[in-house]
Design a protein around this motif. Structure first.
Motif, PDB file in Angstrom:
ATOM      1  N   ALA A 207      -2.961   2.018 -15.953  1.00  6.58           N
ATOM      2  CA  ALA A 207      -1.845   1.770 -16.587  1.00  6.58           C
ATOM      3  C   ALA A 207      -0.520   2.846 -17.205  1.00  6.58           C
ATOM      4  N   MET A 208      -1.142   3.478 -17.044  1.00 11.87           N
ATOM      5  CA  MET A 208      -0.617   5.156 -16.970  1.00 11.87           C
ATOM      6  C   MET A 208       0.486   5.147 -15.024  1.00 11.87           C
ATOM      7  N   ALA A 209      -0.010   4.904 -14.159  1.00 15.70           N
ATOM      8  CA  ALA A 209       0.384   5.195 -13.308  1.00 15.70           C
ATOM      9  C   ALA A 209       1.927   4.241 -12.904  1.00 15.70           C
ATOM     10  N   ARG A 210       1.687   2.589 -13.997  1.00 12.82           N
ATOM     11  CA  ARG A 210       3.083   2.002 -13.708  1.00 12.82           C
ATOM     12  C   ARG A 210       3.783   2.570 -14.800  1.00 12.82           C
ATOM     13  N   ALA A 211       2.919   3.884 -16.705  1.00 16.62           N
ATOM     14  CA  ALA A 211       4.533   3.894 -17.194  1.00 16.62           C
ATOM     15  C   ALA A 211       5.495   4.784 -16.338  1.00 16.62           C
ATOM     16  N   PRO A 212       6.826   4.462 -17.029  1.00 20.37           N
ATOM     17  CA  PRO A 212       8.176   4.952 -16.361  1.00 20.37           C
ATOM     18  C   PRO A 212       8.066   6.786 -16.088  1.00 20.37           C
ATOM     19  N   ARG A 213       6.888   7.443 -16.931  1.00 19.32           N
ATOM     20  CA  ARG A 213       7.351   8.982 -16.823  1.00 19.32           C
ATOM     21  C   ARG A 213       5.771   9.629 -16.763  1.00 19.32           C
ATOM     22  N   PRO A 214       5.155  10.195 -16.328  1.00 21.88           N
ATOM     23  CA  PRO A 214       3.915  10.727 -16.460  1.00 21.88           C
ATOM     24  C   PRO A 214       3.644  11.297 -17.242  1.00 21.88           C
ATOM     25  N   ILE A 215       2.945  11.048 -18.118  1.00 17.78           N
ATOM     26  CA  ILE A 215       1.484  11.538 -19.191  1.00 17.78           C
ATOM     27  C   ILE A 215       0.784  12.540 -19.051  1.00 17.78           C
ATOM     28  N   GLU A 216       0.470  13.821 -19.449  1.00 22.24           N
ATOM     29  CA  GLU A 216      -0.148  14.701 -18.660  1.00 22.24           C
ATOM     30  C   GLU A 216      -1.750  14.248 -19.459  1.00 22.24           C
ATOM     31  N   LEU A 217      -2.690  13.952 -18.973  1.00 21.86           N
ATOM     32  CA  LEU A 217      -4.293  13.724 -19.356  1.00 21.86           C
ATOM     33  C   LEU A 217      -5.278  14.199 -19.809  1.00 21.86           C
ATOM     34  N   ASP A 218      -5.547  14.641 -21.086  1.00 24.40           N
ATOM     35  CA  ASP A 218      -7.035  15.729 -21.072  1.00 24.40           C
ATOM     36  C   ASP A 218      -7.487  14.654 -21.569  1.00 24.40           C
ATOM     37  N   VAL A 219      -9.123  13.969 -21.080  1.00 17.57           N
ATOM     38  CA  VAL A 219     -10.289  12.871 -20.702  1.00 17.57           C
ATOM     39  C   VAL A 219     -11.599  13.570 -21.602  1.00 17.57           C
ATOM     40  N   VAL A 220     -11.531  12.919 -22.203  1.00 18.64           N
ATOM     41  CA  VAL A 220     -13.281  13.686 -23.404  1.00 18.64           C
ATOM     42  C   VAL A 220     -13.992  12.499 -22.712  1.00 18.64           C
ATOM     43  N   ARG A 221     -15.537  13.271 -21.787  1.00 18.90           N
ATOM     44  CA  ARG A 221     -16.184  12.610 -20.988  1.00 18.90           C
ATOM     45  C   ARG A 221     -17.305  11.950 -22.293  1.00 18.90           C
ATOM     46  N   SER A 222     -17.615  13.081 -23.522  1.00 18.49           N
ATOM     47  CA  SER A 222     -19.106  12.227 -23.680  1.00 18.49           C
ATOM     48  C   SER A 222     -19.182  13.451 -25.300  1.00 18.49           C
ATOM     49  N   TYR A 223     -19.472  13.049 -26.174  1.00 17.96           N
ATOM     50  CA  TYR A 223     -20.020  13.759 -27.273  1.00 17.96           C
ATOM     51  C   TYR A 223     -21.423  13.510 -27.724  1.00 17.96           C
ATOM     52  N   HIS A 224     -22.749  13.228 -27.277  1.00 18.50           N
ATOM     53  CA  HIS A 224     -23.365  12.329 -27.541  1.00 18.50           C
ATOM     54  C   HIS A 224     -24.330  13.763 -28.429  1.00 18.50           C
ATOM     55  N   ASP A 225     -23.977  15.360 -28.050  1.00 14.66           N
ATOM     56  CA  ASP A 225     -25.092  16.276 -28.891  1.00 14.66           C
ATOM     57  C   ASP A 225     -24.204  16.585 -29.520  1.00 14.66           C
ATOM     58  N   HIS A 226     -23.329  16.561 -29.716  1.00 11.09           N
ATOM     59  CA  HIS A 226     -21.966  16.818 -31.273  1.00 11.09           C
ATOM     60  C   HIS A 226     -22.943  17.182 -32.007  1.00 11.09           C
ATOM     61  N   PRO A 227     -22.326  18.440 -32.759  1.00  9.68           N
ATOM     62  CA  PRO A 227     -23.253  18.648 -34.187  1.00  9.68           C
ATOM     63  C   PRO A 227     -22.999  17.769 -35.347  1.00  9.68           C
TER      64      PRO A 227
END
Length: 368
Positions: A173-193
């Motif tokens: 979906a982002m590849a089809r967007a009219p302008r690029p978006i910088e993306l930070d990806v949270v991949r997991s938080y399974h052991d977040h306190p």
């Protein structure tokens, strides 16, 4: 300050009973989850056939829980609770007016209703197999002037079948967007306190429903969504992270629970899945003479078909047939304030950190 988008990624579900068939077809079309024989060209044929076969039975299940999936509603509740904490430092419960506005929103609306959760952080919901789509979420953020976004999967444990599939859909979906978006990806938080603390609170709530004299002998059955063995054996982190979540919960609940086990639910289709199945363990517990069982769903952060029907109805029937006297389920996180604080902590760490890992969360930066 420039606005930052928060992309809450989730699986999706049928909004109404009429949406069940299209939802199943979209799910079965995804080769990242179920690669049917014959390659991509036959995937569509298989998905049409299986969705047609399974739709009547699945529609009955959704009818039994109210006529549709509540997943989008709860995702919006979590999005608003997170936005209020990020933008206004407001940790209060949702008001009746806010709840009514969320319930009145249509299925296709990726953003929050106007006037709710306003501020620098702009939430948008992207469902993998139903509305609102990743494209709608990206369009919403673009309309709000966001050049940067944080992908926040509502899957605590990372898996190719959930996190990976949602992120692949988001990148398309982002590849089809009219302008690029910088993306930070949270991949997991399974052991977040804070995530573990919130889950522990729910286990305590579940145990509190049993008579006091039974609580120490209640079998606590941690039940995670199963995955095909081919994914588990491919180096995917999901099974390991589920185990680490259980270990973290046992530390949080030290001395508060008795016997416990881990099992896997939602296993469908003629392929090998992670074992043992939750229903198999319940039958075994009945044979072993267990008087009471508390099922603790893992890998889910809100109520949907797997909690409201598979656990509350199907697994309860299995437990009763096995002779188990008392059966219960720990409540879903839904709007739990400690869980929302965990999401706030994860987002703020990602926003200020860039590509450095946050405490209890795994993430990375990329441009899409």
């Amino acid at each position: 300050m420039d606005p930052i988008g928060i992309l809450l990624l989730n699986l999706g579900g049928p909004w109404t009973l009429a949406d069940v068939g299209p939802f199943l077809r979209s799910l079965f079309d995804d080769r990242e989850i179920i690669p049917f024989p014959g390659g991509p060209r036959l995937q569509t044929t298989w998905s049409r056939f299986l969705s047609a076969v399974r739709t009547p039975a699945v529609r009955k299940r959704y009818a039994a829980i109210g006529g549709g999936s509540p997943l989008l509603y709860w995702s919006r509740v979590q999005a608003l609770g997170l936005a209020k904490r990020l933008n206004a430092g407001d940790s209060s419960s949702l008001t009746d007016a806010e709840t009514a506005a969320l319930r009145a929103a249509t299925a296709s609306e990726a953003g929050l209703p106007a006037g709710l959760g306003e501020g620098r952080y702009v939430p948008a919901i992207a469902m993998r197999y139903s509305e609102p789509s990743a494209g709608a979420a990206i369009a919403h953020l673009a309309g709000r002037g966001c050049r940067r976004a944080i992908a926040l999967p509502l899957y605590p444990q990372e898996c190719a079948a959930t996190t990976g599939s949602s992120l692949a859909d988001l990148r398309r979906a982002m590849a089809r967007a009219p302008r690029p978006i910088e993306l930070d990806v949270v991949r997991s938080y399974h052991d977040h306190p804070l995530y573990l603390r919130a889950m522990a609170e729910k286990v305590r709530e579940g145990l509190a429903a049993f008579p006091p004299e039974m609580r120490r002998e209640i079998e606590v059955l941690f039940s995670a969504h199963g995955v095909p063995i081919r994914i588990a054996e491919s180096g995917d982190p999901y099974v390991r992270q589920v185990g680490e979540t259980v270990e973290g919960l046992l530390r949080e609940l030290a001395g508060e629970i008795g016997p416990h086990r881990l099992a896997w639910q939602s296993r469908v289709g003629p392929i090998r899945w992670t074992e043992p199945g939750t229903e198999e363990v319940l039958a075994r517990l009945g044979k072993e003479g267990a008087r009471g069982v508390l099922v603790v769903p893992l890998s889910f952060v809100s109520d949907h078909i797997e909690t409201l029907h598979e656990v509350d109805i199907e697994f309860r029937e299995v437990a009763e047939e096995a002779g188990i006297e008392r059966f219960g389920r720990s409540p879903a996180l839904n709007e739990n304030p400690v869980f929302l604080e965990a999401l706030r902590d994860i987002v703020l760490a990602a926003a200020g950190r860039g590509s450095e890992p946050a405490s209890g969360a795994r993430s990375a930066r990329e441009r899409a």
